[in-house]
Design a protein around this motif. Structure first.
Motif, PDB file in Angstrom:
ATOM      1  N   GLN A  13      43.368  33.399  48.040  1.00 12.81           N
ATOM      2  CA  GLN A  13      42.539  34.402  48.722  1.00 12.81           C
ATOM      3  C   GLN A  13      42.801  34.453  50.231  1.00 12.81           C
ATOM      4  OE1 GLN A  13      38.353  33.628  48.484  1.00 12.81           O
ATOM      5  NE2 GLN A  13      37.762  35.495  49.571  1.00 12.81           N
ATOM      6  N   GLU A  14      42.911  33.311  50.858  1.00 17.06           N
ATOM      7  CA  GLU A  14      43.018  33.269  52.317  1.00 17.06           C
ATOM      8  C   GLU A  14      44.320  33.871  52.846  1.00 17.06           C
ATOM      9  OE1 GLU A  14      40.752  29.395  53.903  1.00 17.06           O
ATOM     10  OE2 GLU A  14      42.253  28.958  52.370  1.00 17.06           O
ATOM     11  N   SER A  15      45.363  33.824  52.044  1.00 17.85           N
ATOM     12  CA  SER A  15      46.674  34.262  52.534  1.00 17.85           C
ATOM     13  C   SER A  15      46.990  35.725  52.222  1.00 17.85           C
ATOM     14  CB  SER A  15      47.770  33.381  51.938  1.00 17.85           C
ATOM     15  OG  SER A  15      47.843  33.550  50.533  1.00 17.85           O
ATOM     16  N   LEU A  16      46.229  36.374  51.337  1.00 15.94           N
ATOM     17  CA  LEU A  16      46.630  37.674  50.815  1.00 15.94           C
ATOM     18  C   LEU A  16      46.639  38.782  51.870  1.00 15.94           C
ATOM     19  CD1 LEU A  16      44.840  37.605  47.342  1.00 15.94           C
ATOM     20  CD2 LEU A  16      47.289  37.377  47.808  1.00 15.94           C
ATOM     21  N   ASP A  40      47.490  38.492  39.508  1.00 11.50           N
ATOM     22  CA  ASP A  40      46.488  37.441  39.633  1.00 11.50           C
ATOM     23  C   ASP A  40      46.441  36.652  38.321  1.00 11.50           C
ATOM     24  OD1 ASP A  40      44.329  35.820  39.965  1.00 11.50           O
ATOM     25  OD2 ASP A  40      42.925  37.393  40.548  1.00 11.50           O
ATOM     26  N   ASP A  41      46.959  35.434  38.388  1.00 10.34           N
ATOM     27  CA  ASP A  41      47.101  34.601  37.187  1.00 10.34           C
ATOM     28  C   ASP A  41      45.839  33.776  36.938  1.00 10.34           C
ATOM     29  OD1 ASP A  41      48.228  33.316  35.004  1.00 10.34           O
ATOM     30  OD2 ASP A  41      49.332  31.866  36.231  1.00 10.34           O
ATOM     31  N   GLY A  42      44.700  34.478  36.810  1.00  9.68           N
ATOM     32  CA  GLY A  42      43.452  33.805  36.469  1.00  9.68           C
ATOM     33  C   GLY A  42      42.803  33.070  37.626  1.00  9.68           C
ATOM     34  N   SER A  43      42.877  33.626  38.832  1.00  8.56           N
ATOM     35  CA  SER A  43      42.268  32.977  39.999  1.00  8.56           C
ATOM     36  C   SER A  43      40.763  32.823  39.823  1.00  8.56           C
ATOM     37  CB  SER A  43      42.550  33.796  41.266  1.00  8.56           C
ATOM     38  OG  SER A  43      43.925  33.796  41.579  1.00  8.56           O
ATOM     39  N   GLU A  49      39.111  40.017  44.332  1.00 10.97           N
ATOM     40  CA  GLU A  49      38.313  40.899  45.192  1.00 10.97           C
ATOM     41  C   GLU A  49      39.110  41.307  46.435  1.00 10.97           C
ATOM     42  OE1 GLU A  49      37.236  38.134  43.759  1.00 10.97           O
ATOM     43  OE2 GLU A  49      35.846  39.062  42.313  1.00 10.97           O
ATOM     44  N   GLU A  50      39.873  40.371  46.981  1.00 13.17           N
ATOM     45  CA  GLU A  50      40.713  40.673  48.140  1.00 13.17           C
ATOM     46  C   GLU A  50      41.807  41.670  47.767  1.00 13.17           C
ATOM     47  OE1 GLU A  50      41.537  40.794  51.924  1.00 13.17           O
ATOM     48  OE2 GLU A  50      40.085  39.291  51.258  1.00 13.17           O
ATOM     49  N   ILE A  51      42.406  41.478  46.601  1.00 16.41           N
ATOM     50  CA  ILE A  51      43.441  42.410  46.127  1.00 16.41           C
ATOM     51  C   ILE A  51      42.847  43.792  45.892  1.00 16.41           C
ATOM     52  CG2 ILE A  51      44.991  42.927  44.194  1.00 16.41           C
ATOM     53  CD1 ILE A  51      45.335  39.861  43.879  1.00 16.41           C
ATOM     54  N   TYR A  52      41.670  43.832  45.301  1.00 15.39           N
ATOM     55  CA  TYR A  52      41.010  45.115  45.026  1.00 15.39           C
ATOM     56  C   TYR A  52      40.747  45.869  46.336  1.00 15.39           C
ATOM     57  CZ  TYR A  52      37.716  48.491  43.110  1.00 15.39           C
ATOM     58  OH  TYR A  52      37.084  49.652  42.755  1.00 15.39           O
ATOM     59  N   THR A  53      40.298  45.150  47.350  1.00 14.65           N
ATOM     60  CA  THR A  53      40.052  45.769  48.655  1.00 14.65           C
ATOM     61  C   THR A  53      41.346  46.330  49.246  1.00 14.65           C
ATOM     62  OG1 THR A  53      38.201  44.264  49.081  1.00 14.65           O
ATOM     63  CG2 THR A  53      39.184  45.356  50.980  1.00 14.65           C
ATOM     64  N   LEU A  54      42.419  45.568  49.148  1.00 13.07           N
ATOM     65  CA  LEU A  54      43.716  46.035  49.660  1.00 13.07           C
ATOM     66  C   LEU A  54      44.183  47.282  48.915  1.00 13.07           C
ATOM     67  CD1 LEU A  54      45.600  42.617  50.063  1.00 13.07           C
ATOM     68  CD2 LEU A  54      44.888  44.152  51.914  1.00 13.07           C
ATOM     69  N   LYS A 310      43.266  41.439  31.868  1.00 21.01           N
ATOM     70  CA  LYS A 310      41.848  41.766  31.962  1.00 21.01           C
ATOM     71  C   LYS A 310      41.623  43.074  32.693  1.00 21.01           C
ATOM     72  CE  LYS A 310      37.463  39.756  33.527  1.00 21.01           C
ATOM     73  NZ  LYS A 310      36.831  38.545  34.154  1.00 21.01           N
ATOM     74  N   GLU A 311      42.456  43.352  33.723  1.00 23.50           N
ATOM     75  CA  GLU A 311      42.208  44.513  34.574  1.00 23.50           C
ATOM     76  C   GLU A 311      43.503  44.909  35.269  1.00 23.50           C
ATOM     77  OE1 GLU A 311      38.804  45.706  37.917  1.00 23.50           O
ATOM     78  OE2 GLU A 311      38.849  43.712  36.977  1.00 23.50           O
ATOM     79  N   THR A 312      43.683  46.197  35.495  1.00 22.34           N
ATOM     80  CA  THR A 312      44.854  46.705  36.208  1.00 22.34           C
ATOM     81  C   THR A 312      44.395  47.758  37.224  1.00 22.34           C
ATOM     82  OG1 THR A 312      46.265  46.395  34.276  1.00 22.34           O
ATOM     83  CG2 THR A 312      47.089  47.876  35.978  1.00 22.34           C
ATOM     84  N   ILE A 313      44.998  47.715  38.407  1.00 27.07           N
ATOM     85  CA  ILE A 313      44.672  48.737  39.413  1.00 27.07           C
ATOM     86  C   ILE A 313      45.950  49.266  40.033  1.00 27.07           C
ATOM     87  CG2 ILE A 313      42.358  47.907  39.995  1.00 27.07           C
ATOM     88  CD1 ILE A 313      43.546  46.371  42.303  1.00 27.07           C
TER      89      ILE A 313
END
Length: 313
Positions: A13-16, A40-43, A49-54, A310-313
């Motif tokens: 999360q911190e590096s994304l 995201d390999d099951g974080s 959430e960080e990826i979704y925001t990006l 589980k989810e794709t965006i």
């Protein structure tokens, strides 16, 4: 589209946000049309959430979220299936791979004609005992066994032609051996580039000694598959015939000795050669049957789904 950047991750999360900013700066400065694929390999932290925001802010960001941790190979497999670029870059999400290497890697694929270019972290910032020394031993064994002359099989920073990633099947823990898989698939023009290795800035390493144990076991697997996957009878059948022949020779010796040379001697079943002959012949038959079963499985095997998205965006 020129470039797809595939980034498997677990609890980063911190590096994304910093990684995305760094990547975007480099790719846009070089005029690339691109997509960034986070897998995201099951974080269990806030990585998704960080990826979704990006992804809401940047249309180039796409992502896949696994329902649990399946491993880096499965994450790369999913990312490669999703990638649309003519050249695909794979890299880690921990900021230890330098995005500024990407333009040169791209040129090596498009201008110098390489099918695959693997990074070589010649100068590393990892622990010498915990990671550097085992890595050197592992790479030496991989070079000797596979015939692919790379210094750093496990470097996450690699570039591929689109045809390569759409042809190879990355499964199990085989992400270490993508160059070998590519070679076995007929992509022999494999290059290497010295790349800059960054010290880890956030989080903790996912490295453990079990990775090297698994790596060596996978090395044996890929050695076997590259030579005998399509013809298991050639290995097991040959070993079976050899063992059966040894057992038959001992049996023949015992029979001749009992009938003609020493008819009043010990019973055949009291002699150790009898058990050697019996075990060798049984092993020979079992190995031969294993070869037949392998041939049947090879002809009837079907692709199976190895992860659940589980989810794709």
């Amino acid at each position: 589209m020129q470039l797809s950047v595939v980034i498997p991750l677990l609890n980063e999360q911190e590096s994304l946000k910093e990684l995305h900013h760094w990547l975007s700066e480099v790719l846009e400065a070089n005029g690339f049309s691109y997509e960034i694929l986070f897998i995201d390999d099951g974080s269990t932290d806030g990585s998704w959430e960080e990826i979704y925001t990006l992804s809401r802010k940047h249309t180039q960001v796409k992502a896949i979220r696994f329902s649990k941790n399946y491993g880096k190979s499965q994450a790369l497999h999913a990312g490669f299936a999703m990638a649309q670029g003519d050249v695909i870059i794979s890299m880690d999400a921990d900021l230890q791979d330098n995005p500024e290497e990407i333009p040169e890697l791209y040129k090596m694929i498009t201008e110098e004609g390489f099918d695959l270019v693997s990074g070589w972290k010649k100068k590393r910032y990892d622990s010498v005992i915990a990671k550097n020394l085992p890595s050197k031993l592992f790479n030496a064994a991989a070079r000797q066994t596979s015939g692919v002359k790379l210094h750093d099989f496990n470097c996450g920073l690699k570039a591929y032609k689109r045809d390569v990633i759409k042809t190879i099947d990355v499964y199990g823990e085989m992400h270490r051996y993508i160059p070998v898989l590519a070679k076995n698939a007929g992509f022999s023009n494999i290059g290497e580039k010295v790349v800059q290795h960054q010290a880890r800035k956030y989080g903790t390493t996912k490295f453990g000694m079990e990775r090297f144990i698994n790596g060596f076991l996978d090395l044996l697997t890929i050695w076997f598959l590259s030579r005998f996957a399509k013809r298991p009878m050639h290995l097991f059948g040959a070993l079976g015939v050899f063992m059966f022949f040894i057992g038959f020779c001992f049996s023949l010796y015992l029979g001749i000795d009992k009938l003609f040379l020493n008819p009043t001697g010990r019973l055949i079943t009291d002699r150790p050669q009898f058990f050697i002959a019996l075990i060798a012949m049984l092993m020979g038959v079992q190995l031969f049957i294993a070869g037949f079963i392998g041939e049947l499985l090879q002809r009837s095997s079907r692709d199976k789904k190895r992860y659940q998205i589980k989810e794709t965006i």
